[in-house]
Design an enzyme around this catalytic site. Structure first.
Site, PDB file in Angstrom:
ATOM      1  N   HIS A   1      40.389  35.542  37.570  1.00  0.00           N
ATOM      2  CA  HIS A   1      40.630  35.106  35.968  1.00  0.00           C
ATOM      3  C   HIS A   1      39.348  34.319  35.527  1.00  0.00           C
ATOM      4  O   HIS A   1      38.812  33.605  36.254  1.00  0.00           O
ATOM      5  CB  HIS A   1      42.123  34.495  35.863  1.00  0.00           C
ATOM      6  CG  HIS A   1      42.494  33.915  34.751  1.00  0.00           C
ATOM      7  ND1 HIS A   1      42.002  32.990  33.698  1.00  0.00           N
ATOM      8  CD2 HIS A   1      43.681  34.641  33.992  1.00  0.00           C
ATOM      9  CE1 HIS A   1      42.865  32.785  32.732  1.00  0.00           C
ATOM     10  NE2 HIS A   1      43.685  33.815  32.813  1.00  0.00           N
TER      11      HIS A   1
ATOM     12  N   ASP B   1      43.483  30.237  43.770  1.00  0.00           N
ATOM     13  CA  ASP B   1      44.327  30.344  42.720  1.00  0.00           C
ATOM     14  C   ASP B   1      45.810  30.893  42.800  1.00  0.00           C
ATOM     15  O   ASP B   1      45.779  32.146  43.045  1.00  0.00           O
ATOM     16  CB  ASP B   1      43.490  31.111  41.728  1.00  0.00           C
ATOM     17  CG  ASP B   1      43.996  31.390  40.183  1.00  0.00           C
ATOM     18  OD1 ASP B   1      45.200  30.906  40.124  1.00  0.00           O
ATOM     19  OD2 ASP B   1      43.250  31.712  39.480  1.00  0.00           O
TER      20      ASP B   1
ATOM     21  N   GLN C   1      49.241  33.301  39.819  1.00  0.00           N
ATOM     22  CA  GLN C   1      50.339  34.565  39.813  1.00  0.00           C
ATOM     23  C   GLN C   1      51.012  34.569  41.320  1.00  0.00           C
ATOM     24  O   GLN C   1      51.482  35.622  41.413  1.00  0.00           O
ATOM     25  CB  GLN C   1      49.469  35.741  39.536  1.00  0.00           C
ATOM     26  CG  GLN C   1      48.501  35.688  38.059  1.00  0.00           C
ATOM     27  CD  GLN C   1      49.888  35.803  37.082  1.00  0.00           C
ATOM     28  OE1 GLN C   1      51.106  36.148  37.298  1.00  0.00           O
ATOM     29  NE2 GLN C   1      49.252  35.523  36.118  1.00  0.00           N
TER      30      GLN C   1
ATOM     31  N   LYS D   1      54.223  29.202  34.645  1.00  0.00           N
ATOM     32  CA  LYS D   1      54.338  30.376  35.073  1.00  0.00           C
ATOM     33  C   LYS D   1      55.513  30.501  35.916  1.00  0.00           C
ATOM     34  O   LYS D   1      55.878  31.472  36.621  1.00  0.00           O
ATOM     35  CB  LYS D   1      52.881  30.934  35.546  1.00  0.00           C
ATOM     36  CG  LYS D   1      51.902  31.074  34.597  1.00  0.00           C
ATOM     37  CD  LYS D   1      50.970  31.898  35.195  1.00  0.00           C
ATOM     38  CE  LYS D   1      49.426  31.905  34.274  1.00  0.00           C
ATOM     39  NZ  LYS D   1      49.362  32.834  32.980  1.00  0.00           N
TER      40      LYS D   1
ATOM     41  N   CYS E   1      41.892  38.020  30.140  1.00  0.00           N
ATOM     42  CA  CYS E   1      40.962  36.886  30.900  1.00  0.00           C
ATOM     43  C   CYS E   1      40.374  37.490  32.286  1.00  0.00           C
ATOM     44  O   CYS E   1      39.951  36.492  32.957  1.00  0.00           O
ATOM     45  CB  CYS E   1      41.767  35.655  30.945  1.00  0.00           C
ATOM     46  SG  CYS E   1      42.104  35.081  29.284  1.00  0.00           S
TER      47      CYS E   1
HETATM   48  N1  PLP Z   1      44.430  32.301  37.284  1.00  0.00           N
HETATM   49  C1  PLP Z   1      45.333  33.375  37.052  1.00  0.00           C
HETATM   50  C2  PLP Z   1      45.230  34.457  38.192  1.00  0.00           C
HETATM   51  C3  PLP Z   1      45.995  33.602  35.782  1.00  0.00           C
HETATM   52  O1  PLP Z   1      46.791  34.755  35.516  1.00  0.00           O
HETATM   53  C4  PLP Z   1      46.015  32.577  34.938  1.00  0.00           C
HETATM   54  C5  PLP Z   1      46.593  32.836  33.586  1.00  0.00           C
HETATM   55  O2  PLP Z   1      47.153  33.874  33.205  1.00  0.00           O
HETATM   56  C6  PLP Z   1      45.129  31.328  35.118  1.00  0.00           C
HETATM   57  C7  PLP Z   1      44.396  31.407  36.386  1.00  0.00           C
HETATM   58  C8  PLP Z   1      45.268  30.401  34.027  1.00  0.00           C
HETATM   59  O3  PLP Z   1      46.239  29.643  34.096  1.00  0.00           O
HETATM   60  P1  PLP Z   1      46.662  28.646  32.804  1.00  0.00           P
HETATM   61  O4  PLP Z   1      46.380  29.167  31.540  1.00  0.00           O
HETATM   62  O5  PLP Z   1      48.353  28.210  32.917  1.00  0.00           O
HETATM   63  O6  PLP Z   1      45.731  27.551  33.187  1.00  0.00           O
END
Ligand code: PLP
Length: 419
Positions: free
Chosen positions: A137, A214, A217, A240, A378
């Protein structure tokens, strides 16, 4: 229904989950859009909130609100205790050793920005390398690019195979004496691939290379134990995992966090301030400058209680069944192209249908009451890897049903017929 009654909803039926009862916990799932029942399949973007989380926010504002860690008065102490109990809940939930290792942030994005900024300042210099992957992401790419410009280190990227897996042979060749950190997503928010993080860690650790994960997900879908996994850092977002927006977590091993400088300055992160010099507070407060979202952390703990009440093993089993059903039904649609077919996958499916642009598909599905995500999610480098502008993404939760997948399939068929 509280998280306790959610536990009662667990049944010894095929999936061990009583979906219809669970759905009643989520008020929004009962609403209609455009006069049609809402089919919410955008859970990777954010999950809906059970009543107990909504109540936790409302009750905390009605009964306990005061600023934390500052006042000696009753309410301040009470809400401070509640926030620290929430930290302990997070610690248990992700299997961390110590609450000092649990830093509350605004979400995964802020967690990784904190990590990148502070880790780079402590440990990275020109000539060093940080390994990420081609399926990250943007929030696990851009913070590293910003710091790379500042400190002169390089980013190395693990390639993604056609099937949507990490190329582990190439990964091994990227680990050199210059590598100072590996930062990798546990589950791809586009492909649903569950990466073999344990293998990635066991390749890095013998070289003394820490690994950041990270978990945005993964934490809602996979039982997490950061110590068993061996992760040095682990980031996730409350929203999430059925919690509120604006709250998230960075877990870090104390030994590393102790050597890292603060990310932001201000109240609460200090021990003593003079005009000449400031000494910093202990962990985790060193990284929590200013008034934190204490109500958010209390409500996050309520969300984690709720998830525990259902049980992560049952959630994983049910969602995997749902995902397999969705793949089977979607694959039967002519001209369907599912992007990524890794054997280990989580509750996310990205697809394209014929030449229909993803945003046309998403807009028309929306008119049928079906909420999916469209676009690059993203993850633009991953879109470039597959040579596509974007995808339609359906992502599932334990409150989704096979009937909703049938509705998605019927919706896609209808949209196809219009083109
Ligand atoms: N990392 C991953 C794999 C994601 O799917 C997301 C959001 O969709 C993020 C990071 C960023 O999360 P947030 O917008 O809640 O900070």
């Amino acid at each position: 229904m509280s998280f306790r009654s959610a536990r009662d909803a667990v049944r010894a039926d095929k999936y061990m989950i009583d979906v219809e009862r669970i759905r009643k916990d989520f008020p929004i799932l009962g609403r209609e859009v455009y006069g049609k029942p809402l089919v919410y399949l955008d859970n990777a973007a954010t999950t809906q909130k059970p009543q107990c989380v909504i109540d936790a926010i409302s009750e905390a504002y009605c009964n306990e609100n005061a600023n934390v860690h500052r006042g000696i008065h009753f309410l301040s102490q009470q809400v401070t205790d509640m926030m620290e109990a929430a930290r302990e809940k997070v610690r248990q939930f992700i299997g961390a050793g110590n609450t000092e290792e649990i830093i509350f942030t605004r979400g995964t994005t802020e967690s990784i920005n904190l990590l990148a900024s502070s880790f780079a300042q402590a440990f990275l210099k020109e000539g060093d390398e940080v390994v990420i992957s081609g399926m990250e992401h943007h929030s696990n790419i851009v913070p590293w690019q910003i710091q790379a410009q500042r400190y002169g280190f390089k980013l190395k990227v693990i390639p993604v195979t056609d099937s949507g897996e990490l190329d582990l042979d190439t990964y091994r060749t990227l680990l050199t004496p210059r590598t100072k950190l590996v930062s990798i997503t546990h589950v791809s928010n586009v492909l649903g691939t569950v990466n073999p993080v344990q293998d990635i860690i066991s390749e890095a650790h013998p070289h003394g290379i820490p690994v950041a994960v990270d978990g945005a997900q993964s934490v809602p879908h996979i039982k997490m134990n950061v110590q068993q996994l061996g992760a040095d850092f682990y980031a996730f977002s409350g929203h999430k995992i059925y919690g509120p927006t604006g709250i998230g977590v960075l877990y870090g091993r104390k030994e590393l966090l102790d050597r890292m400088p603060p990310y932001q300055g201000g109240g609460e992160m200090i021990k003593r301030v003079t005009m000449e010099k400031t000494t910093y507070n202990e962990l985790p407060y060193k990284f929590e400058a200013g008034t934190p979202d204490y109500i958010g952390s209390i409500a996050l703990a309520s969300a984690l209680d709720y998830v525990d009440g259902i049980g992560m093993a049952d959630i994983a089993r049910y969602e995997s069944e749902l995902c397999n059903y969705a793949i089977e039904r979607l694959s039967a649609i002519p001209d369907m192209r599912i992007i990524g077919n890794a054997p280990e996958r989580s509750a996310v499916i990205s697809f394209l249908v014929g030449n229909i642009h993803p945003s046309d598909m998403g807009t028309l599905l929306d008119r049928l009451g079906i909420a999916v995500r469209t676009g690059h999610h993203c993850a633009e480098p991953l879109m470039d890897r597959y040579g596509i502008p974007g995808t339609v993404r359906a992502s599932f939760s334990f409150y989704n049903t096979k009937a909703e997948i049938d509705a998605l399939v019927a919706g896609i068929e209808r949209v196809k017929a219009m083109f």
